[in-house]
Design a protein around this motif. Structure first.
Motif, PDB file in Angstrom:
ATOM      1  N   TRP A  53     -12.802 -73.153   7.485  1.00  0.00           N
ATOM      2  CA  TRP A  53     -13.546 -71.994   7.998  1.00  0.00           C
ATOM      3  C   TRP A  53     -13.533 -71.971   9.516  1.00  0.00           C
ATOM      4  O   TRP A  53     -13.744 -72.999  10.159  1.00  0.00           O
ATOM      5  N   TRP A  54     -13.298 -70.804  10.063  1.00  0.00           N
ATOM      6  CA  TRP A  54     -13.525 -70.554  11.492  1.00  0.00           C
ATOM      7  C   TRP A  54     -13.588 -69.051  11.680  1.00  0.00           C
ATOM      8  O   TRP A  54     -13.307 -68.299  10.750  1.00  0.00           O
ATOM      9  N   SER A  55     -13.995 -68.618  12.850  1.00  0.00           N
ATOM     10  CA  SER A  55     -14.123 -67.193  13.134  1.00  0.00           C
ATOM     11  C   SER A  55     -12.961 -66.761  14.005  1.00  0.00           C
ATOM     12  O   SER A  55     -12.935 -67.045  15.194  1.00  0.00           O
ATOM     13  N   HIS A  56     -11.978 -66.124  13.364  1.00  0.00           N
ATOM     14  CA  HIS A  56     -10.746 -65.759  14.082  1.00  0.00           C
ATOM     15  C   HIS A  56     -11.058 -64.891  15.293  1.00  0.00           C
ATOM     16  O   HIS A  56     -10.539 -65.121  16.383  1.00  0.00           O
ATOM     17  N   GLU A  57     -11.884 -63.876  15.033  1.00  0.00           N
ATOM     18  CA  GLU A  57     -12.145 -62.899  16.095  1.00  0.00           C
ATOM     19  C   GLU A  57     -12.811 -63.563  17.298  1.00  0.00           C
ATOM     20  O   GLU A  57     -12.505 -63.226  18.437  1.00  0.00           O
ATOM     21  N   ALA A  58     -13.710 -64.487  17.011  1.00  0.00           N
ATOM     22  CA  ALA A  58     -14.450 -65.146  18.095  1.00  0.00           C
ATOM     23  C   ALA A  58     -13.682 -66.351  18.652  1.00  0.00           C
ATOM     24  O   ALA A  58     -14.008 -66.863  19.712  1.00  0.00           O
ATOM     25  N   VAL A 116     -18.879 -60.972   1.866  1.00  0.00           N
ATOM     26  CA  VAL A 116     -19.440 -60.864   3.213  1.00  0.00           C
ATOM     27  C   VAL A 116     -18.411 -60.473   4.273  1.00  0.00           C
ATOM     28  O   VAL A 116     -18.754 -60.314   5.444  1.00  0.00           O
ATOM     29  N   GLY A 117     -17.119 -60.361   3.890  1.00  0.00           N
ATOM     30  CA  GLY A 117     -16.091 -59.989   4.857  1.00  0.00           C
ATOM     31  C   GLY A 117     -15.795 -61.082   5.864  1.00  0.00           C
ATOM     32  O   GLY A 117     -15.422 -60.816   7.009  1.00  0.00           O
ATOM     33  N   HIS A 118     -15.958 -62.346   5.428  1.00  0.00           N
ATOM     34  CA  HIS A 118     -15.641 -63.494   6.291  1.00  0.00           C
ATOM     35  C   HIS A 118     -14.778 -64.421   5.445  1.00  0.00           C
ATOM     36  O   HIS A 118     -15.181 -64.791   4.344  1.00  0.00           O
ATOM     37  N   HIS A 119     -13.580 -64.767   5.945  1.00  0.00           N
ATOM     38  CA  HIS A 119     -12.564 -65.356   5.076  1.00  0.00           C
ATOM     39  C   HIS A 119     -12.064 -66.715   5.550  1.00  0.00           C
ATOM     40  O   HIS A 119     -11.790 -66.888   6.747  1.00  0.00           O
ATOM     41  N   PRO A 120     -11.882 -67.645   4.617  1.00  0.00           N
ATOM     42  CA  PRO A 120     -11.390 -68.981   4.974  1.00  0.00           C
ATOM     43  C   PRO A 120      -9.871 -69.061   4.812  1.00  0.00           C
ATOM     44  O   PRO A 120      -9.250 -68.165   4.235  1.00  0.00           O
ATOM     45  N   ALA A 157     -21.658 -59.663  11.031  1.00  0.00           N
ATOM     46  CA  ALA A 157     -20.302 -59.109  11.069  1.00  0.00           C
ATOM     47  C   ALA A 157     -19.459 -59.906  12.061  1.00  0.00           C
ATOM     48  O   ALA A 157     -19.977 -60.362  13.083  1.00  0.00           O
ATOM     49  N   CYS A 158     -18.159 -60.102  11.747  1.00  0.00           N
ATOM     50  CA  CYS A 158     -17.259 -60.835  12.637  1.00  0.00           C
ATOM     51  C   CYS A 158     -16.934 -59.960  13.834  1.00  0.00           C
ATOM     52  O   CYS A 158     -16.422 -58.859  13.679  1.00  0.00           O
ATOM     53  N   ARG A 159     -17.247 -60.454  15.017  1.00  0.00           N
ATOM     54  CA  ARG A 159     -16.951 -59.684  16.229  1.00  0.00           C
ATOM     55  C   ARG A 159     -16.355 -60.598  17.274  1.00  0.00           C
ATOM     56  O   ARG A 159     -16.703 -61.773  17.350  1.00  0.00           O
TER      57      ARG A 159
HETATM   58  C1  LIG Z   1     -12.499 -56.213  10.084  1.00  0.00           C
HETATM   59  C2  LIG Z   1     -12.854 -57.521   9.429  1.00  0.00           C
HETATM   60  O1  LIG Z   1     -14.207 -57.558   9.085  1.00  0.00           O
HETATM   61  C3  LIG Z   1     -12.539 -58.673  10.330  1.00  0.00           C
HETATM   62  O2  LIG Z   1     -11.155 -58.706  10.624  1.00  0.00           O
HETATM   63  C4  LIG Z   1     -12.981 -60.004   9.750  1.00  0.00           C
HETATM   64  C5  LIG Z   1     -12.369 -60.335   8.420  1.00  0.00           C
HETATM   65  N1  LIG Z   1     -12.613 -61.710   8.052  1.00  0.00           N
HETATM   66  C6  LIG Z   1     -12.773 -62.645   8.993  1.00  0.00           C
HETATM   67  N2  LIG Z   1     -12.897 -63.924   8.638  1.00  0.00           N
HETATM   68  C7  LIG Z   1     -13.019 -64.876   9.558  1.00  0.00           C
HETATM   69  N3  LIG Z   1     -13.134 -66.145   9.156  1.00  0.00           N
HETATM   70  N4  LIG Z   1     -13.052 -64.583  10.859  1.00  0.00           N
HETATM   71  C8  LIG Z   1     -12.961 -63.335  11.323  1.00  0.00           C
HETATM   72  O3  LIG Z   1     -12.988 -63.119  12.523  1.00  0.00           O
HETATM   73  C9  LIG Z   1     -12.816 -62.293  10.369  1.00  0.00           C
HETATM   74  N5  LIG Z   1     -12.770 -61.032  10.712  1.00  0.00           N
END
Ligand SMILES: C[C@H](O)[C@H](O)[C@H]1CNC2=NC(N)=NC(=O)C2=N1
Length: 114
Positions: A88-93, A71-75, A11-13
């Protein structure tokens, strides 16, 4: 090691660990067509995919969208005539997490999927 594309996405955290420089070099060997780039200080993985027309580029874009939703991870996706740029990158991180390498490997597999 299990093939990258077959590994599970976490999960994106915001507190998810970013890859170290050593891990980055190691993981890049598994996705040799991807380029690591820093935008506004945020590391990202990018690849340009070429197609014969807009329709094929759009179909590929949608397939990548589907695996992202799974998977709830978006490009970031830029669809143009005969070309799709996938980033691709992890926005939250705020950088590159293992997830991004897994999804880059899965993106490559969408080239063969019709
Ligand atoms: C709540 C939800 O799962 C998050 O906002 C997810 C959605 N998709 C995401 N995708 C990516 N690439 N990075 C994230 O940090 C991210 N966060």
């Amino acid at each position: 090691m299990t093939e990258l594309a077959a590994q599970a996405c976490e999960a994106c955290r915001a507190d998810a660990p970013l890859v170290s420089d050593e891990e980055l070099a190691e993981l890049l060997r598994e996705i040799p067509d991807w380029t690591p780039i820093a935008r506004d200080g945020v590391m990202q993985l990018e690849r340009v995919f070429k197609f014969r027309n807009f329709k094929q580029a759009l179909a590929f874009t949608n397939r990548v969208g589907e695996i992202a939703e799974e998977v709830g991870h978006h490009p970031a996706l830029l669809t143009e005539w005969g070309k799709v740029t996938v980033t691709w990158w992890s926005h939250e991180a705020g950088g590159l997490h293992k997830n991004d390498f897994i999804m880059a490997a899965r993106t490559d597999k969408q080239l063969d999927a019709e």
